[in-house]
Scaffold this motif. Structure first.
Motif, PDB file in Angstrom:
ATOM      1  N   LEU A 204      53.031 -69.235  17.606  1.00  0.00           N
ATOM      2  CA  LEU A 204      53.826 -69.373  18.822  1.00  0.00           C
ATOM      3  C   LEU A 204      55.309 -69.254  18.519  1.00  0.00           C
ATOM      4  O   LEU A 204      56.053 -68.574  19.220  1.00  0.00           O
ATOM      5  CB  LEU A 204      53.518 -70.714  19.492  1.00  0.00           C
TER       6      LEU A 204
ATOM      7  N   ASP B  79      60.407 -69.824  20.880  1.00  0.00           N
ATOM      8  CA  ASP B  79      60.305 -68.904  22.012  1.00  0.00           C
ATOM      9  C   ASP B  79      60.919 -69.580  23.237  1.00  0.00           C
ATOM     10  O   ASP B  79      60.754 -70.793  23.426  1.00  0.00           O
ATOM     11  CB  ASP B  79      58.825 -68.585  22.255  1.00  0.00           C
TER      12      ASP B  79
ATOM     13  N   LYS C 280      59.990 -69.625  26.248  1.00  0.00           N
ATOM     14  CA  LYS C 280      58.974 -70.277  27.084  1.00  0.00           C
ATOM     15  C   LYS C 280      58.530 -71.604  26.470  1.00  0.00           C
ATOM     16  O   LYS C 280      58.302 -72.582  27.186  1.00  0.00           O
ATOM     17  CB  LYS C 280      57.776 -69.336  27.265  1.00  0.00           C
ATOM     18  N   MET C 281      58.407 -71.656  25.154  1.00  0.00           N
ATOM     19  CA  MET C 281      58.052 -72.907  24.485  1.00  0.00           C
ATOM     20  C   MET C 281      59.154 -73.944  24.663  1.00  0.00           C
ATOM     21  O   MET C 281      58.879 -75.139  24.863  1.00  0.00           O
ATOM     22  CB  MET C 281      57.803 -72.653  22.995  1.00  0.00           C
TER      23      MET C 281
ATOM     24  N   GLU D 133      51.414 -68.933  28.572  1.00  0.00           N
ATOM     25  CA  GLU D 133      52.086 -67.642  28.692  1.00  0.00           C
ATOM     26  C   GLU D 133      52.573 -67.135  27.340  1.00  0.00           C
ATOM     27  O   GLU D 133      52.612 -65.929  27.094  1.00  0.00           O
ATOM     28  CB  GLU D 133      53.259 -67.739  29.674  1.00  0.00           C
ATOM     29  N   THR D 134      52.943 -68.058  26.448  1.00  0.00           N
ATOM     30  CA  THR D 134      53.378 -67.635  25.115  1.00  0.00           C
ATOM     31  C   THR D 134      52.212 -67.048  24.336  1.00  0.00           C
ATOM     32  O   THR D 134      52.362 -66.045  23.624  1.00  0.00           O
ATOM     33  CB  THR D 134      54.001 -68.805  24.350  1.00  0.00           C
TER      34      THR D 134
ATOM     35  N   GLU E  96      51.712 -63.605  25.520  1.00  0.00           N
ATOM     36  CA  GLU E  96      52.720 -62.712  24.938  1.00  0.00           C
ATOM     37  C   GLU E  96      52.361 -62.338  23.502  1.00  0.00           C
ATOM     38  O   GLU E  96      52.536 -61.192  23.085  1.00  0.00           O
ATOM     39  CB  GLU E  96      54.089 -63.391  24.973  1.00  0.00           C
ATOM     40  N   ARG E  97      51.845 -63.299  22.743  1.00  0.00           N
ATOM     41  CA  ARG E  97      51.451 -62.997  21.357  1.00  0.00           C
ATOM     42  C   ARG E  97      50.299 -61.987  21.332  1.00  0.00           C
ATOM     43  O   ARG E  97      50.230 -61.139  20.443  1.00  0.00           O
ATOM     44  CB  ARG E  97      51.041 -64.274  20.631  1.00  0.00           C
TER      45      ARG E  97
END
Length: 388
Positions: A101, A104, A106-107, A240-241, A244-245
């Protein structure tokens, strides 16, 4: 078919296992066109191999795999890729591995919302300055300085982003400072309110120990309000992260940052670890010691097995001292893998975008004593033994 495998570490705590399974379910809902499964390295079932078997039984010939890890240390860099490499070679399936993760936006948004939840419960209102409040972010702690430094960066981003008066970082184990000395230090800085935020994905014995240590330090400093923020959990921004990954794998952009990786570069204090072998020490303890197998606890792990040395809870006789300098003693086959850190490595149709590119040598020596390189600061006065 499009297949995704979510790879977790696993926990003896049933709550943590349930929460990870819930995250997998959220990913399934978020990715309706994908077959999604999950599994664990140790301490819980299903194991990673079980999830891969299910995906393959449904017709998957190419599987995307993601580590369910906040940062890249030994589990994301070594253990999970080793399990996936072995499975791919044995079952004629292609597995493409994504990155952790990491740090990020978002995180950070998810973390910020958890911290705000805690502050609101204490009467804080959005927009009020936090100059009189201190933030302490607690990371898991690893024998990888790059992973530990990422926790510090997360703390700084949250400190500056939310406008706290001051910020500090401490760790639940392996490295230093631990939570007790870290909070004792924070209590001497003059702030009357301190927010303690475990930067963890899920619950478990470590999160409860963090909260217990917070209570212990708070009892010694009755003039300070210590607030215990909730951990990340399966926040929507966390989900969502992960998505993305997955997209990064498909786009071919899932490259791990190797600039400060101790396996690739001569990182200060860790120079002897460049080129260490990539292999998993979990292959013979997969699924052993799960909450369902433990007679000492109900669904909440108390750590009693560490004291009682219950069979099946001690890595089958291995010294797995994560809290004692990250030393692992194994009796088994040694895989002499050269560690060249080529992140575009392919092996047997198994394209891992960041599995360190370890070339799998055939000169295996058997009956060896295998251990991870000792953590160089195991005797530091502020750590690294896990909290008692």
């Amino acid at each position: 078919m499009k297949a995704l495998m979510l790879c977790g570490h696993g926990s003896r705590d049933q709550g943590a296992v349930t929460e990870f399974a819930g995250l997998a379910e959220k990913l399934k809902s978020r990715l309706p066109d994908w077959k999604t499964d999950y599994g664990y390295l140790e301490f819980a079932k299903p194991i990673i191999r079980d999830g891969l078997d299910r995906l393959r039984a449904e017709g998957a010939h190419e599987i995307m795999a993601l580590p369910g890890m906040l940062f890249a240390a030994g589990h994301a860099k070594n253990d999970i890729p080793s399990v996936l490499n072995t499975y791919a070679a044995e079952n004629d399936v292609q597995i493409r591995y994504g990155r952790e993760l990491g740090i990020d936006p978002k995180m950070l948004r998810a973390a910020g919302e958890r911290i705000k939840e805690c502050l609101r419960a204490d009467g804080w209102q959005e927009g009020e300055p936090l100059h009189d409040t201190m933030l302490v972010v607690v990371g898991r702690g690893a024998s990888d300085p790059d992973a530990n430094s990422n926790v510090s960066k997360v703390m700084r981003m949250l400190w500056e982003g939310l406008g706290f008066g001051w910020g500090e970082t401490c760790y639940s184990g392996v490295t230093f400072p631990l939570v007790g000395p870290g909070l004792s230090h924070a209590a001497r800085l003059g702030y009357k309110r301190i927010v303690v935020f475990p930067y963890f994905l899920f619950t478990g014995i470590l999160v409860r120990r963090i909260y217990d240590q917070t209570d212990a330090v708070a009892a010694e400093h009755p003039g300070i309000r210590f607030l215990k923020a909730p951990y990340l959990g399966a926040h929507e921004m966390v989900v969502e992260t992960f998505v993305e990954r997955l997209n990064e794998i498909l786009e071919g952009t899932n490259v791990m940052n190797c600039q400060l990786c101790k396996y690739r570069e001569q990182v200060l204090g860790f120079e002897a670890e460049v080129g260490l072998a990539q292999e998993s020490h979990h292959h013979h303890v997969e699924g052993i010691g799960s909450a369902a197998d433990c007679a000492l606890c109900d669904t909440t792990c108390t750590g009693a097995c560490r004291v009682s040395k219950v069979p099946g809870h001690d890595h089958v006789g291995h010294d797995h001292g994560h809290s004692d300098g990250h030393h692992h003693h194994h009796d088994g086959d040694h895989h002499g893998h050269a560690h060249d850190h080529n992140h575009s490595h392919s092996r047997g149709g198994h394209d891992h975008a960041h599995d360190h590119g370890h070339s799998h040598g055939k000169g295996h020596s058997h009956g060896h004593d295998h251990h991870h390189h000792p953590y160089p600061h195991a005797d530091h006065p502020l750590g690294p033994r896990s909290m008692r």
